[in-house]
Design a protein around this motif. Structure first.
Motif, PDB file in Angstrom:
ATOM      1  N   MET A   1     -43.542  -8.936 -14.075  1.00  0.00           N
ATOM      2  CA  MET A   1     -42.781 -10.171 -13.505  1.00  0.00           C
ATOM      3  C   MET A   1     -41.278 -10.167 -13.878  1.00  0.00           C
ATOM      4  N   ARG A   2     -40.550 -10.393 -12.912  1.00  0.00           N
ATOM      5  CA  ARG A   2     -39.126 -10.715 -13.146  1.00  0.00           C
ATOM      6  C   ARG A   2     -38.854 -12.150 -13.685  1.00  0.00           C
ATOM      7  N   LEU A   3     -38.259 -12.093 -14.909  1.00  0.00           N
ATOM      8  CA  LEU A   3     -38.407 -13.471 -15.541  1.00  0.00           C
ATOM      9  C   LEU A   3     -37.104 -13.796 -16.456  1.00  0.00           C
ATOM     10  N   PHE A   4     -37.021 -14.883 -16.381  1.00  0.00           N
ATOM     11  CA  PHE A   4     -35.480 -15.369 -17.346  1.00  0.00           C
ATOM     12  C   PHE A   4     -35.998 -16.994 -17.755  1.00  0.00           C
ATOM     13  N   ALA A   5     -35.302 -17.170 -18.957  1.00  0.00           N
ATOM     14  CA  ALA A   5     -35.416 -18.447 -19.580  1.00  0.00           C
ATOM     15  C   ALA A   5     -34.205 -19.348 -18.899  1.00  0.00           C
ATOM     16  N   ALA A   6     -34.498 -20.673 -18.805  1.00  0.00           N
ATOM     17  CA  ALA A   6     -33.546 -21.479 -18.028  1.00  0.00           C
ATOM     18  C   ALA A   6     -34.005 -22.853 -18.712  1.00  0.00           C
ATOM     19  N   VAL A   7     -32.709 -23.739 -18.326  1.00  0.00           N
ATOM     20  CA  VAL A   7     -32.770 -25.079 -18.324  1.00  0.00           C
ATOM     21  C   VAL A   7     -32.723 -25.553 -16.707  1.00  0.00           C
ATOM     22  N   LEU A   8     -33.535 -26.436 -16.273  1.00  0.00           N
ATOM     23  CA  LEU A   8     -33.664 -26.861 -15.053  1.00  0.00           C
ATOM     24  C   LEU A   8     -33.120 -28.322 -15.161  1.00  0.00           C
ATOM     25  N   PRO A   9     -32.031 -28.638 -14.472  1.00  0.00           N
ATOM     26  CA  PRO A   9     -31.545 -29.946 -13.901  1.00  0.00           C
ATOM     27  C   PRO A   9     -32.571 -30.949 -13.394  1.00  0.00           C
ATOM     28  N   PRO A  10     -32.604 -32.175 -13.806  1.00  0.00           N
ATOM     29  CA  PRO A  10     -33.619 -33.170 -13.107  1.00  0.00           C
ATOM     30  C   PRO A  10     -32.941 -33.255 -11.683  1.00  0.00           C
ATOM     31  N   ASP A  11     -34.068 -33.840 -10.910  1.00  0.00           N
ATOM     32  CA  ASP A  11     -33.777 -34.031  -9.507  1.00  0.00           C
ATOM     33  C   ASP A  11     -32.612 -34.731  -9.094  1.00  0.00           C
ATOM     34  N   ALA A  12     -32.348 -35.794 -10.117  1.00  0.00           N
ATOM     35  CA  ALA A  12     -31.054 -36.710  -9.748  1.00  0.00           C
ATOM     36  C   ALA A  12     -29.852 -35.853 -10.097  1.00  0.00           C
ATOM     37  N   ALA A  13     -29.575 -34.932 -10.942  1.00  0.00           N
ATOM     38  CA  ALA A  13     -28.636 -34.188 -11.375  1.00  0.00           C
ATOM     39  C   ALA A  13     -28.483 -33.388 -10.120  1.00  0.00           C
ATOM     40  N   VAL A  14     -29.413 -32.718  -9.330  1.00  0.00           N
ATOM     41  CA  VAL A  14     -29.341 -31.678  -8.388  1.00  0.00           C
ATOM     42  C   VAL A  14     -28.635 -32.629  -7.116  1.00  0.00           C
ATOM     43  N   ALA A  15     -29.343 -33.885  -6.780  1.00  0.00           N
ATOM     44  CA  ALA A  15     -29.011 -34.713  -5.870  1.00  0.00           C
ATOM     45  C   ALA A  15     -27.475 -35.083  -5.725  1.00  0.00           C
ATOM     46  N   GLU A  16     -26.688 -35.431  -7.073  1.00  0.00           N
ATOM     47  CA  GLU A  16     -25.386 -35.608  -7.094  1.00  0.00           C
ATOM     48  C   GLU A  16     -24.604 -34.306  -7.213  1.00  0.00           C
ATOM     49  N   LEU A  17     -24.899 -33.304  -7.376  1.00  0.00           N
ATOM     50  CA  LEU A  17     -24.156 -32.154  -7.148  1.00  0.00           C
ATOM     51  C   LEU A  17     -24.413 -31.781  -5.675  1.00  0.00           C
ATOM     52  N   ALA A  18     -25.557 -31.609  -5.116  1.00  0.00           N
ATOM     53  CA  ALA A  18     -25.486 -31.377  -3.800  1.00  0.00           C
ATOM     54  C   ALA A  18     -24.944 -32.411  -2.796  1.00  0.00           C
ATOM     55  N   ALA A  19     -24.580 -33.402  -3.211  1.00  0.00           N
ATOM     56  CA  ALA A  19     -23.793 -34.533  -2.117  1.00  0.00           C
ATOM     57  C   ALA A  19     -22.214 -33.786  -2.318  1.00  0.00           C
ATOM     58  N   ALA A  20     -21.861 -33.564  -3.444  1.00  0.00           N
ATOM     59  CA  ALA A  20     -20.527 -32.901  -3.536  1.00  0.00           C
ATOM     60  C   ALA A  20     -20.384 -31.622  -2.858  1.00  0.00           C
ATOM     61  N   VAL A  21     -21.420 -30.501  -2.935  1.00  0.00           N
ATOM     62  CA  VAL A  21     -21.448 -29.350  -2.586  1.00  0.00           C
ATOM     63  C   VAL A  21     -21.510 -29.528  -0.919  1.00  0.00           C
ATOM     64  N   HIS A  22     -22.174 -30.473  -0.393  1.00  0.00           N
ATOM     65  CA  HIS A  22     -22.461 -30.674   1.110  1.00  0.00           C
ATOM     66  C   HIS A  22     -21.107 -30.682   1.686  1.00  0.00           C
ATOM     67  N   ALA A  23     -20.265 -31.680   1.145  1.00  0.00           N
ATOM     68  CA  ALA A  23     -18.652 -31.908   1.511  1.00  0.00           C
ATOM     69  C   ALA A  23     -18.123 -30.762   1.882  1.00  0.00           C
ATOM     70  N   VAL A  24     -18.242 -29.559   1.144  1.00  0.00           N
ATOM     71  CA  VAL A  24     -17.261 -28.568   0.978  1.00  0.00           C
ATOM     72  C   VAL A  24     -18.210 -27.175   1.823  1.00  0.00           C
ATOM     73  N   ARG A  25     -19.558 -27.289   1.830  1.00  0.00           N
ATOM     74  CA  ARG A  25     -20.070 -26.284   2.360  1.00  0.00           C
ATOM     75  C   ARG A  25     -19.712 -25.688   3.752  1.00  0.00           C
ATOM     76  N   ASP A  26     -19.703 -24.492   3.982  1.00  0.00           N
ATOM     77  CA  ASP A  26     -19.422 -23.777   5.323  1.00  0.00           C
ATOM     78  C   ASP A  26     -20.091 -22.556   5.345  1.00  0.00           C
ATOM     79  N   ASP A  27     -20.040 -21.757   6.353  1.00  0.00           N
ATOM     80  CA  ASP A  27     -20.697 -20.499   6.323  1.00  0.00           C
ATOM     81  C   ASP A  27     -19.819 -19.438   5.896  1.00  0.00           C
ATOM     82  N   ARG A  28     -18.970 -19.520   5.350  1.00  0.00           N
ATOM     83  CA  ARG A  28     -18.077 -18.189   4.935  1.00  0.00           C
ATOM     84  C   ARG A  28     -18.669 -17.883   3.546  1.00  0.00           C
TER      85      ARG A  28
END
Length: 184
Positions: A1-28
């Motif tokens: 198995m290809r593995l890594f140890a991680a900290v996973l941000p909660p859904d609310a944190a992901v949603a906040e960041l996703a909103a900021a990223v969507h404002a700048v996201r493009d296909d480049r």
């Protein structure tokens, strides 16, 4: 198995960041999937099944020795001209300690690890397809991002399932194999 140890941000944190990223996201850039956003603590690569019991035991011990801590997504940065990432703020010393403990747990379990280096907390957002794509506009747009703090209370062992279809742009799928509560 290809593995890594991680900290996973909660859904609310992901949603906040996703909103900021969507404002700048493009296909480049090739953007990572939100479902896969994580802070890698220790990348182990291919781990044989016979090592897993010892690895699980040592990661559990590492989690048990680490107290929960506050973290938030914060700003952004880059690795060279190829990778754009979101950073972290808050309990960075605790996050680095957890990364060191996860790395040590893997080594002691017999996982051949890369050379140990200072941990840089980051959550990969995108990769450049071409070295000529400037990252500066994205860095400027996301520099002031401040997420809401959350309590990191779990160490996760995650399996990375690499794309097999050969479809351009297909991304790895991540699945949590095991998780341990931080108890410190």
């Amino acid at each position: 198995m290809r593995l890594f140890a991680a900290v996973l941000p909660p859904d609310a944190a992901v949603a906040e960041l996703a909103a900021a990223v969507h404002a700048v996201r493009d296909d480049r850039l090739t953007w990572t999937a939100e479902a896969g956003w994580h802070f890698t603590l220790a990348f182990m690569g291919e781990v044989s099944d016979d090592v897993l019991p010892e690895l699980h035991s040592r990661l559990e011990r590492a989690a048990h020795r680490t107290a929960p801590f506050a973290l938030r997504l914060h700003g952004c940065g880059h690795f060279g001209d190829r990778a754009l990432w979101a950073g972290a703020a808050g309990g960075l010393d605790a996050l680095r300690l957890l990364a060191d403990r996860a790395d040590a747990a893997a080594r002691r379990a017999g996982v051949p690890m890369e050379q140990h280096r200072r941990y840089t907390p980051h959550l990969t957002l995108a990769r450049s397809r071409h070295a000529t794509t400037p990252l500066r506009p994205y860095l400027d747009a996301l520099a002031d991002f401040e997420g809401t703090a959350w309590q990191v209370d779990t160490l996760s062992l995650v399996r990375s399932n690499l794309p097999e279809s050969g479809v351009p742009g297909e991304q790895p799928r991540y699945e949590t194999v095991r998780a341990w509560p931080l108890a410190g």
